[in-house]
Enzyme design. Structure first.
Site, PDB file in Angstrom:
ATOM      1  N   ASP A  81       0.863  -1.189   0.000  1.00  0.00           N
ATOM      2  CA  ASP A  81       0.000   0.000   0.000  1.00  0.00           C
ATOM      3  C   ASP A  81       0.894   1.231   0.000  1.00  0.00           C
ATOM      4  O   ASP A  81       1.701   1.433   0.904  1.00  0.00           O
ATOM      5  CB  ASP A  81      -0.902  -0.040   1.234  1.00  0.00           C
ATOM      6  CG  ASP A  81      -2.058   0.948   1.153  1.00  0.00           C
ATOM      7  OD1 ASP A  81      -1.938   1.960   0.438  1.00  0.00           O
ATOM      8  OD2 ASP A  81      -3.071   0.709   1.841  1.00  0.00           O
ATOM      9  N   ASP A  92      -3.295   7.309  -3.419  1.00  0.00           N
ATOM     10  CA  ASP A  92      -3.211   6.184  -2.481  1.00  0.00           C
ATOM     11  C   ASP A  92      -3.617   4.939  -3.271  1.00  0.00           C
ATOM     12  O   ASP A  92      -4.721   4.899  -3.835  1.00  0.00           O
ATOM     13  CB  ASP A  92      -4.190   6.497  -1.330  1.00  0.00           C
ATOM     14  CG  ASP A  92      -4.186   5.502  -0.200  1.00  0.00           C
ATOM     15  OD1 ASP A  92      -3.435   4.524  -0.257  1.00  0.00           O
ATOM     16  OD2 ASP A  92      -4.979   5.720   0.751  1.00  0.00           O
ATOM     17  N   HIS A 151     -11.902   6.250   1.708  1.00  0.00           N
ATOM     18  CA  HIS A 151     -11.933   7.558   2.366  1.00  0.00           C
ATOM     19  C   HIS A 151     -11.792   8.692   1.371  1.00  0.00           C
ATOM     20  O   HIS A 151     -11.073   8.570   0.377  1.00  0.00           O
ATOM     21  CB  HIS A 151     -10.804   7.639   3.403  1.00  0.00           C
ATOM     22  CG  HIS A 151      -9.475   7.134   2.897  1.00  0.00           C
ATOM     23  ND1 HIS A 151      -8.500   7.974   2.420  1.00  0.00           N
ATOM     24  CD2 HIS A 151      -8.977   5.881   2.745  1.00  0.00           C
ATOM     25  CE1 HIS A 151      -7.462   7.257   2.025  1.00  0.00           C
ATOM     26  NE2 HIS A 151      -7.719   5.976   2.187  1.00  0.00           N
ATOM     27  N   HIS A 159      -7.674  11.334   5.313  1.00  0.00           N
ATOM     28  CA  HIS A 159      -9.052  10.898   5.574  1.00  0.00           C
ATOM     29  C   HIS A 159      -9.892  12.143   5.808  1.00  0.00           C
ATOM     30  O   HIS A 159      -9.990  12.644   6.915  1.00  0.00           O
ATOM     31  CB  HIS A 159      -9.122   9.966   6.789  1.00  0.00           C
ATOM     32  CG  HIS A 159      -8.560   8.608   6.521  1.00  0.00           C
ATOM     33  ND1 HIS A 159      -9.342   7.488   6.346  1.00  0.00           N
ATOM     34  CD2 HIS A 159      -7.293   8.180   6.369  1.00  0.00           C
ATOM     35  CE1 HIS A 159      -8.585   6.436   6.109  1.00  0.00           C
ATOM     36  NE2 HIS A 159      -7.328   6.832   6.119  1.00  0.00           N
ATOM     37  N   GLU A 184     -11.030   1.325  -1.319  1.00  0.00           N
ATOM     38  CA  GLU A 184     -10.135   0.222  -0.961  1.00  0.00           C
ATOM     39  C   GLU A 184     -10.843  -0.954  -0.307  1.00  0.00           C
ATOM     40  O   GLU A 184     -10.836  -1.096   0.904  1.00  0.00           O
ATOM     41  CB  GLU A 184      -8.959   0.692  -0.097  1.00  0.00           C
ATOM     42  CG  GLU A 184      -9.293   1.493   1.131  1.00  0.00           C
ATOM     43  CD  GLU A 184      -8.019   1.870   1.893  1.00  0.00           C
ATOM     44  OE1 GLU A 184      -7.129   1.022   2.048  1.00  0.00           O
ATOM     45  OE2 GLU A 184      -7.920   3.026   2.328  1.00  0.00           O
ATOM     46  N   GLU A 275      -6.726  -1.155  -4.090  1.00  0.00           N
ATOM     47  CA  GLU A 275      -7.079   0.249  -3.854  1.00  0.00           C
ATOM     48  C   GLU A 275      -6.659   1.144  -5.014  1.00  0.00           C
ATOM     49  O   GLU A 275      -5.568   0.998  -5.569  1.00  0.00           O
ATOM     50  CB  GLU A 275      -6.389   0.751  -2.579  1.00  0.00           C
ATOM     51  CG  GLU A 275      -6.665   2.227  -2.260  1.00  0.00           C
ATOM     52  CD  GLU A 275      -6.054   2.690  -0.936  1.00  0.00           C
ATOM     53  OE1 GLU A 275      -5.065   2.074  -0.489  1.00  0.00           O
ATOM     54  OE2 GLU A 275      -6.566   3.661  -0.358  1.00  0.00           O
TER      55      GLU A 275
HETATM   56 MN    MN Z   1      -3.743   2.832   0.921  1.00  0.00          MN
HETATM   57 MN    MN Z   2      -6.346   4.383   1.638  1.00  0.00          MN
END
Ligand code: MN
Ligand code: MN
Length: 293
Positions: A81, A92, A151, A159, A184, A275
């Site tokens: 990640d 992200d 998010h 977030h 995600e 994600e």
């Molecule tokens: Mn992530």
């Molecule tokens: Mn994330």
């Protein structure tokens, strides 16, 4: 603004491929994390959080410590990640790597994500996105992880307050054109819940507090200024281990830092994740598109 998001997205995507290639070469996870974070800088970005390398029933928030020797074996589910920011605009993205090959659990996570992206258009309710994600998991006979969510993203904010559920629940809020979210889905063969462990390697600035230790004061200032309030790793701090640990403990217990406890699936079952960072539009724009898509 969109250009910076797009640049962050391109870097994150390239870096994710790079991290996967390092894992396939057999590097231990500490080397993978260090080289991957260096690659982010080489490409003109900054880490939006430490590279997370979470294995099997560890769902998220694992990043190696300085003395970490962890490696992965053939059948492990490694979730890579990666977060990149360009001037605070964050991309992200994550995928699950299994050296012996992508199995149904990994394919399920990727399908949950791709189906969620299809409905990521203005007017869709967040609850409906969750329903789509959950129904893919059900088709495969697996459980989505219910207490992990996607998010909203905003500048220097990982977030932004809005969550994208991974099951048919959550808010009636409608997506609007131009909003940026990380979607995600997590999926497991187990019960579908994760819990905190007592271990933590990732922290984030919350507020200033008085500190008697000069190292604690310096860590808090770095958290606020150098890391812009975004998550950082204990590994990134270059103070002697004992004083680092004492400082971090003080800063967590006083509420100055938020600890991201390592999360495990409660039944000990493996977890897969996929994600992307996506801009809401009639044709949803995936900022972190993988090259194999
Ligand atoms: Mn992530
Ligand atoms: Mn994330």
């Amino acid at each position: 603004m969109l250009e910076k998001y797009e640049k962050a997205g391109r870097i994150a995507s390239e870096v994710l491929d790079y991290a996967e290639s390092l894992v396939k070469k057999g590097f231990d996870l500490l080397r993978v994390a260090e080289m991957t974070e260096k690659k982010i800088a080489d490409l003109g970005g900054s880490p939006a959080f430490p590279v997370n390398l979470s294995v099997n029933e560890v769902a998220a928030h694992y990043t190696p410590e300085k003395n970490d020797r962890l490696t992965v074996s053939e059948d492990d589910y490694l979730k890579i990640d990666v977060g990149v920011h360009v001037d605070g605009y964050i991309a992200d993205t994550a995928r699950t790597v299994v050296l012996s090959g992508r199995d149904d659990l990994v394919k399920c996570a990727e399908k949950m994500l791709s189906e969620a992206i299809r409905v990521f258009v203005p007017g869709t309710r967040l609850r409906e996105v969750g329903a789509v994600i959950e129904s893919v998991a059900s088709d495969f006979g697996f459980s989505p992880v219910r207490n992990l969510t996607g998010h909203g993203l905003s500048r220097f904010d990982l977030h932004s307050g809005t969550t994208v559920p991974n099951f048919a629940g959550g808010s009636e809020r409608e997506l609007t054109e131009g909003e940026v979210y990380a979607i995600e889905p997590f999926v497991t063969t187990g019960s579908g819940w994760v819990k905190d462990t007592e271990k933590v390697s990732i922290f984030k600035y919350m507020k200033d507090v008085p500190c008697r230790l000069p190292e604690a004061r310096r860590i808090l200032r770095m958290a606020r200024e150098d890391f812009h309030g975004l998550p950082f790793a204990r590994r990134w701090l270059n103070f002697p281990k004992t004083v680092t640990d004492i400082s971090l403990r003080h800063l967590v217990s006083s509420g100055a830092l938020h600890p991201y406890y390592i999360l495990k699936e409660v039944s000990g079952a493996p977890v897969a994740q996929a994600e992307h960072t996506v801009v809401v539009a009639d044709r949803p724009k995936v900022l972190t598109a993988w090259t194999r898509e």
